[in-house]
Design a protein around this motif. Structure first.
Motif, PDB file in Angstrom:
ATOM      1  N   ALA A   1      83.938  93.848  18.100  1.00 19.21           N
ATOM      2  CA  ALA A   1      82.519  93.513  17.958  1.00 19.21           C
ATOM      3  C   ALA A   1      82.050  93.689  16.517  1.00 19.21           C
ATOM      4  N   THR A   2      82.626  94.667  15.818  1.00 21.77           N
ATOM      5  CA  THR A   2      82.239  94.913  14.425  1.00 21.77           C
ATOM      6  C   THR A   2      82.688  93.773  13.512  1.00 21.77           C
TER       7      THR A   2
ATOM      8  N   MET B   1      73.467  89.575  25.761  1.00 22.02           N
ATOM      9  CA  MET B   1      73.868  90.969  25.651  1.00 22.02           C
ATOM     10  C   MET B   1      72.840  91.848  24.942  1.00 22.02           C
ATOM     11  N   LEU B   2      72.177  91.317  23.925  1.00 17.72           N
ATOM     12  CA  LEU B   2      71.236  92.147  23.168  1.00 17.72           C
ATOM     13  C   LEU B   2      70.061  92.635  24.020  1.00 17.72           C
TER      14      LEU B   2
ATOM     15  N   GLN C   1      69.484  96.575  24.732  1.00 23.10           N
ATOM     16  CA  GLN C   1      68.264  97.238  24.266  1.00 23.10           C
ATOM     17  C   GLN C   1      67.485  97.876  25.409  1.00 23.10           C
ATOM     18  N   ALA C   2      67.756  97.437  26.621  1.00 24.71           N
ATOM     19  CA  ALA C   2      67.139  98.049  27.808  1.00 24.71           C
ATOM     20  C   ALA C   2      68.248  98.542  28.737  1.00 24.71           C
TER      21      ALA C   2
ATOM     22  N   LEU D   1      69.953  87.220  36.613  1.00 24.20           N
ATOM     23  CA  LEU D   1      68.705  87.718  37.189  1.00 24.20           C
ATOM     24  C   LEU D   1      68.260  88.988  36.482  1.00 24.20           C
ATOM     25  N   LEU D   2      69.208  89.870  36.207  1.00 25.71           N
ATOM     26  CA  LEU D   2      68.889  91.101  35.490  1.00 25.71           C
ATOM     27  C   LEU D   2      68.376  90.788  34.090  1.00 25.71           C
ATOM     28  N   TRP D   3      69.005  89.830  33.432  1.00 22.58           N
ATOM     29  CA  TRP D   3      68.560  89.404  32.102  1.00 22.58           C
ATOM     30  C   TRP D   3      67.128  88.871  32.153  1.00 22.58           C
ATOM     31  N   ALA D   4      66.821  88.080  33.177  1.00 23.84           N
ATOM     32  CA  ALA D   4      65.471  87.531  33.321  1.00 23.84           C
ATOM     33  C   ALA D   4      64.447  88.639  33.548  1.00 23.84           C
TER      34      ALA D   4
END
Length: 207
Positions: A125-126, A140-141, A145-146, A191-194
């Protein structure tokens, strides 16, 4: 934290903390807390660890190389075990192998696998952050972040999946689980992202 984990490996019943959880056999707190606590400690001292590692370039190279080597070895071993392949250099009883990597009590080799994959994933990822962000950043961000919110809410979404899965399997044509399971998993993630994007219940659920 590590002492509690070690105690659970030897005396699982005595180390069932903070209390016995009914139907919680697949997620023993005494074992799995070690990942959570260690992750928090590493995150808290991230700055100091980064400065320390910057002085030891060779150590970083060795750590990444070992992580990659162990990860590839574990993938090969898992594939070989599933397909009945024989390893002349790794002749071990399958039952012993399964116990050494047993997920539920978080056996030592499971932790080794976790650490090696984490090193490779973090390093990848780096170095490939720009293309990864372009392709998966939108997904993903917000989830990262949550992270606490996502972790809590996903349990309730799992219940939804458990109730929907039998209905999907009952559809005409009997759709294969190989097809329905990934579809449900992708749908849950989206759904979780939404929910995160819409900040649903952010004032109630920790985030």
């Amino acid at each position: 934290s590590w002492a509690i984990w070690l105690t659970y490996q030897v005396y699982p019943e005595e180390a069932a903390i903070p209390w016995y959880i009914r139907h919680g056999e697949n997620f023993p707190l005494a074992a799995w807390q070690v990942l959570f606590v260690t992750g928090n400690v590493l995150g808290f001292y991230r700055g100091a660890l980064t400065q320390w590692l910057q002085r030891f370039r060779r150590l970083r190279v060795v750590a990444v190389s070992l992580g990659l080597a162990v990860t590839l070895a574990l993938i090969s071993l898992a594939w070989g075990t599933e397909n009945g392949a024989q390893f002349a250099f790794f002749d071990i009883d399958p039952n012993v192998l399964n116990e050494s990597f047993f997920k539920v009590p978080l056996r030592p080799w499971r932790i080794v696998a976790f650490v090696s994959v984490a090193i490779v994933a973090y390093t990848s990822a780096t170095y490939f952050w720009v293309p990864i962000r372009r392709v998966l950043g939108w997904l993903m961000l917000p989830l990262g972040q949550a992270a606490l919110y996502s972790y809590i809410v996903h349990f309730f979404l799992i219940l939804l999946v458990y109730n929907l899965a039998p209905l999907l399997n009952a559809l005409p044509g009997e759709p294969s689980e190989v097809i329905s399971a990934p579809i449900l998993q992708i749908a849950v993630v989206l759904l979780l992202w939404a929910l995160v994007r819409k900040r649903v219940l952010f004032g109630i659920v920790p985030n």
